[in-house]
Design a protein around this motif. Structure first.
Motif, PDB file in Angstrom:
ATOM      1  N   GLU A   1       0.396   1.913  -3.543  1.00 27.51           N
ATOM      2  CA  GLU A   1      -0.990   2.311  -3.297  1.00 27.51           C
ATOM      3  C   GLU A   1      -1.984   1.189  -3.609  1.00 27.51           C
ATOM      4  O   GLU A   1      -3.155   1.429  -3.898  1.00 27.51           O
ATOM      5  CB  GLU A   1      -1.356   3.569  -4.102  1.00 27.51           C
TER       6      GLU A   1
ATOM      7  N   SER B   1      -4.580  -1.634  -2.811  1.00 30.67           N
ATOM      8  CA  SER B   1      -5.565  -1.763  -1.742  1.00 30.67           C
ATOM      9  C   SER B   1      -5.184  -2.916  -0.819  1.00 30.67           C
ATOM     10  O   SER B   1      -5.019  -4.058  -1.266  1.00 30.67           O
ATOM     11  CB  SER B   1      -6.956  -2.018  -2.332  1.00 30.67           C
TER      12      SER B   1
ATOM     13  N   LYS C   1       0.832  -1.208   0.000  1.00 28.48           N
ATOM     14  CA  LYS C   1       0.000   0.000   0.000  1.00 28.48           C
ATOM     15  C   LYS C   1       0.865   1.255   0.000  1.00 28.48           C
ATOM     16  O   LYS C   1       0.584   2.223  -0.713  1.00 28.48           O
ATOM     17  CB  LYS C   1      -0.927  -0.005   1.217  1.00 28.48           C
TER      18      LYS C   1
END
Length: 355
Positions: free
Chosen positions: A134, A136, A130
């Motif tokens: 980025e 999820s 993450k």
């Protein structure tokens, strides 16, 4: 107790009562002996020492995984790898017990620490993904559980499998096992570890600076950024600590009198149960033992009912689902909440005028 806490307590009680009522209605429709089924469900765990012990045995892993999820969810990190962390924690505890010869008293401590570290390493993967990409954490952690399951099965079959069993490890040495607390039951010292974890989890979240930062990020990430709180630090701390606790829970369960070998070739489901515990506990680790006790009691009663009557165990799944639906429904009893807040505001105003 202020109006907000009073409202949440009332809302939880009503959610449980409504869920049980719906379950009872269903039992009346599907059973030829509904009253007997309901009696077995509600009072079955009290009918013998063995049944009551099952409740406490079942609640131990629920407390650990529930506390881990509470910490992650408090920071608004929806990491579902607690299931995998629990599984890998049990595997590492088994490998350590079998491969590292240590005296009694020392061996369980080492095994549990290693299992906790293994759980933290697993949940760190979605956290790093993450931060760096980025990605999820919800999706990556969900998929990671399957990796953990099949990796554990591979290690079991290749390195610690007893050929005489075919799909189970060699027997866990007595020196590594957690002692039983009551003769004739499998209640073990892990219950103290689980309760200690819940208390320490509460103290961490509500009595430390880092815990406060986690909760601020969970409530409002944008505000936390402007306040100078490091979001990266919060993501790492919450997910590492949550995985650490889940892995510890897996080690405690594996070293308990319930198991004498590592046999986990399928998902046990404690990571998913942890979400239920977290929901019932309202993200407060201090309430996880009570939520775990309720869920363990309900499931033990349902198991007794399914053996004694014509109603299947799955009725408890309906009860769980209805409880969660009402707990997360923001509009459930919202009018009553507004009345409580208005009443409290009027009383405060009167006191202020009198002063």
């Amino acid at each position: 107790m202020n109006s907000a806490k009073r409202f949440e307590a009332i809302r939880m009680i009503f959610a449980i009562l409504i869920a049980l009522l719906i379950s009872f209605v269903i039992i009346f429709f599907v059973s030829d002996e509904p009253m007997n089924a309901i009696v077995q469900l509600v009072t079955g765990p009290f009918k013998s020492k063995r049944n009551l012990a099952n409740v406490f045995e079942s609640m131990i892993p629920l407390i650990s995984t529930g506390t881990g999820v509470c910490i992650m969810v408090s920071a608004n990190q929806i990491n579902l790898a607690g299931e995998g962390a629990f599984h890998v924690g049990g595997l590492v505890a088994a490998v350590a017990a079998l491969k590292i010869a240590l005296p009694a008293g020392v061996s369980p401590v080492v095994c549990l620490l290693l299992s906790a570290v293994a759980g933290a390493v697993l949940t760190a993967i979605p956290a790093v993904m993450k931060i760096k990409t980025e990605a999820s954490e919800l999706v990556s952690s969900l998929m990671l559980n399957y990796v953990a399951l099949w990796f554990s099965t591979f290690i079991l079959m290749q390195f610690i499998c007893d050929p005489a069993t075919g799909s189970a490890s060699y027997s866990i040495p007595d020196a590594a096992s957690l002692p039983s607390l009551m003769r004739g039951t499998r209640i073990h010292s892990g219950i103290f570890i689980a309760i200690l974890v819940a208390v320490l989890g509460y103290l961490f979240l509500y009595k430390t600076k880092v815990g406060y930062q986690l909760r601020i990020v969970g409530e409002n990430e944008e505000y936390a950024k402007y306040s100078g709180i490091s979001i990266i630090k919060v993501i790492l701390v919450s997910q590492l600590l949550g995985g650490f606790i889940a892995g510890l829970g897996g080690g405690v369960e594996l070293l308990s009198p319930i198991y004498d070998r590592f046999t986990w070739t399928a998902s046990l489901g404690y990571g998913w149960d942890a979400i239920i515990i977290c929901t019932l506990a309202k993200k407060n680790p201090l309430y996880t033992p009570f939520a775990a006790l309720f869920l363990a009691y309900l499931r033990t009663g349902a198991s007794i009912m399914s053996r004694a009557t014509d109603v299947s165990f799955e009725i408890v799944q309906i009860t769980q689902a209805v409880i969660i639906l009402f707990v997360v429904a923001e509009q459930f009893l919202s009018r009553y909440k507004h009345k409580l807040i208005a009443k409290e505001a009027k009383e405060a105003l009167k006191e202020e005028e009198a002063a």
